[in-house]
Design a protein around this motif. Sequence first.
Motif, PDB file in Angstrom:
ATOM      1  N   UNK A   1       0.819  -1.210   0.000  1.00  0.00           N
ATOM      2  CA  UNK A   1       0.000   0.000   0.000  1.00  0.00           C
ATOM      3  C   UNK A   1       0.850   1.257   0.000  1.00  0.00           C
ATOM      4  N   UNK A   2       1.963   1.231   0.695  1.00  0.00           N
ATOM      5  CA  UNK A   2       2.868   2.375   0.703  1.00  0.00           C
ATOM      6  C   UNK A   2       3.462   2.631  -0.673  1.00  0.00           C
ATOM      7  N   UNK A   3       3.838   1.565  -1.349  1.00  0.00           N
ATOM      8  CA  UNK A   3       4.385   1.706  -2.704  1.00  0.00           C
ATOM      9  C   UNK A   3       3.302   2.209  -3.662  1.00  0.00           C
ATOM     10  N   UNK A   4       2.097   1.648  -3.566  1.00  0.00           N
ATOM     11  CA  UNK A   4       0.983   2.078  -4.422  1.00  0.00           C
ATOM     12  C   UNK A   4       0.640   3.543  -4.136  1.00  0.00           C
ATOM     13  N   UNK A   5       0.588   3.910  -2.860  1.00  0.00           N
ATOM     14  CA  UNK A   5       0.307   5.298  -2.495  1.00  0.00           C
ATOM     15  C   UNK A   5       1.355   6.252  -3.040  1.00  0.00           C
ATOM     16  N   UNK A   6       2.618   5.880  -2.966  1.00  0.00           N
ATOM     17  CA  UNK A   6       3.688   6.717  -3.523  1.00  0.00           C
ATOM     18  C   UNK A   6       3.586   6.843  -5.033  1.00  0.00           C
ATOM     19  N   UNK A   7       3.232   5.747  -5.687  1.00  0.00           N
ATOM     20  CA  UNK A   7       3.072   5.758  -7.147  1.00  0.00           C
ATOM     21  C   UNK A   7       1.918   6.666  -7.553  1.00  0.00           C
ATOM     22  N   UNK A   8       0.771   6.532  -6.857  1.00  0.00           N
ATOM     23  CA  UNK A   8      -0.391   7.372  -7.171  1.00  0.00           C
ATOM     24  C   UNK A   8      -0.125   8.839  -6.882  1.00  0.00           C
ATOM     25  N   UNK A   9       0.567   9.132  -5.790  1.00  0.00           N
ATOM     26  CA  UNK A   9       0.919  10.515  -5.474  1.00  0.00           C
ATOM     27  C   UNK A   9       1.809  11.098  -6.564  1.00  0.00           C
ATOM     28  N   UNK A  10       2.750  10.284  -7.052  1.00  0.00           N
ATOM     29  CA  UNK A  10       3.606  10.745  -8.140  1.00  0.00           C
ATOM     30  C   UNK A  10       2.820  11.023  -9.408  1.00  0.00           C
ATOM     31  N   UNK A  11       1.811  10.193  -9.697  1.00  0.00           N
ATOM     32  CA  UNK A  11       0.973  10.433 -10.877  1.00  0.00           C
ATOM     33  C   UNK A  11       0.160  11.721 -10.730  1.00  0.00           C
ATOM     34  N   UNK A  12      -0.369  11.950  -9.551  1.00  0.00           N
ATOM     35  CA  UNK A  12      -1.215  13.127  -9.324  1.00  0.00           C
ATOM     36  C   UNK A  12      -0.425  14.428  -9.314  1.00  0.00           C
ATOM     37  N   UNK A  13       0.798  14.386  -8.858  1.00  0.00           N
ATOM     38  CA  UNK A  13       1.597  15.608  -8.767  1.00  0.00           C
ATOM     39  C   UNK A  13       2.466  15.836  -9.998  1.00  0.00           C
ATOM     40  N   UNK A  14       2.457  14.913 -10.906  1.00  0.00           N
ATOM     41  CA  UNK A  14       3.271  15.067 -12.104  1.00  0.00           C
ATOM     42  C   UNK A  14       4.743  14.802 -11.866  1.00  0.00           C
TER      43      UNK A  14
ATOM     44  N   UNK B   1       2.522   8.394   5.719  1.00  0.00           N
ATOM     45  CA  UNK B   1       1.465   7.660   6.407  1.00  0.00           C
ATOM     46  C   UNK B   1       0.128   7.712   5.685  1.00  0.00           C
ATOM     47  N   UNK B   2      -0.315   8.905   5.310  1.00  0.00           N
ATOM     48  CA  UNK B   2      -1.633   9.035   4.675  1.00  0.00           C
ATOM     49  C   UNK B   2      -1.650   8.336   3.329  1.00  0.00           C
ATOM     50  N   UNK B   3      -0.627   8.547   2.522  1.00  0.00           N
ATOM     51  CA  UNK B   3      -0.547   7.878   1.225  1.00  0.00           C
ATOM     52  C   UNK B   3      -0.473   6.368   1.363  1.00  0.00           C
ATOM     53  N   UNK B   4       0.225   5.901   2.376  1.00  0.00           N
ATOM     54  CA  UNK B   4       0.344   4.461   2.603  1.00  0.00           C
ATOM     55  C   UNK B   4      -0.994   3.853   2.981  1.00  0.00           C
ATOM     56  N   UNK B   5      -1.737   4.545   3.830  1.00  0.00           N
ATOM     57  CA  UNK B   5      -3.042   4.033   4.241  1.00  0.00           C
ATOM     58  C   UNK B   5      -4.012   4.035   3.065  1.00  0.00           C
ATOM     59  N   UNK B   6      -4.014   5.109   2.286  1.00  0.00           N
ATOM     60  CA  UNK B   6      -4.878   5.158   1.095  1.00  0.00           C
ATOM     61  C   UNK B   6      -4.503   4.050   0.124  1.00  0.00           C
ATOM     62  N   UNK B   7      -3.205   3.869  -0.114  1.00  0.00           N
ATOM     63  CA  UNK B   7      -2.746   2.794  -0.992  1.00  0.00           C
ATOM     64  C   UNK B   7      -3.114   1.424  -0.463  1.00  0.00           C
ATOM     65  N   UNK B   8      -3.005   1.223   0.859  1.00  0.00           N
ATOM     66  CA  UNK B   8      -3.357  -0.066   1.455  1.00  0.00           C
ATOM     67  C   UNK B   8      -4.852  -0.339   1.349  1.00  0.00           C
TER      68      UNK B   8
END
Length: 88
Positions: A41-54, A64-71
């Motif tokens: 979930x942490x890896x997925x959250x980091x990947x999605x954050x990178x997509x959203x921020x360009x 923490x927040x990105x990891x929980x959202x990804x999880x």
Amino acid sequence: MLLTILGWILFGLIAGFIARAIVPGKDDIGLLRTIVLGVVGSVVGGFLFGLLTGGLRGFEPAGWIGSIIGAVIVLVIYNRVTGRKSRA
């Protein structure tokens, strides 16, 4: 090196437990899968954050927040694919 691995295990455990608490229903996935859920979930959250921020930098861990959202996302997909949770 050992402290880094232990840190990831603890981080994954906490993020995985929080994701399991957020997603409704009972999850029978055990401790090891909860840790894996949090780490993935942490890896997925980091990947999605990178997509959203360009600022896509590949697979990176999130906070923490990105990891929980990804999880949560990983857990919902896991439950749908395996059919482990009823649609009650």
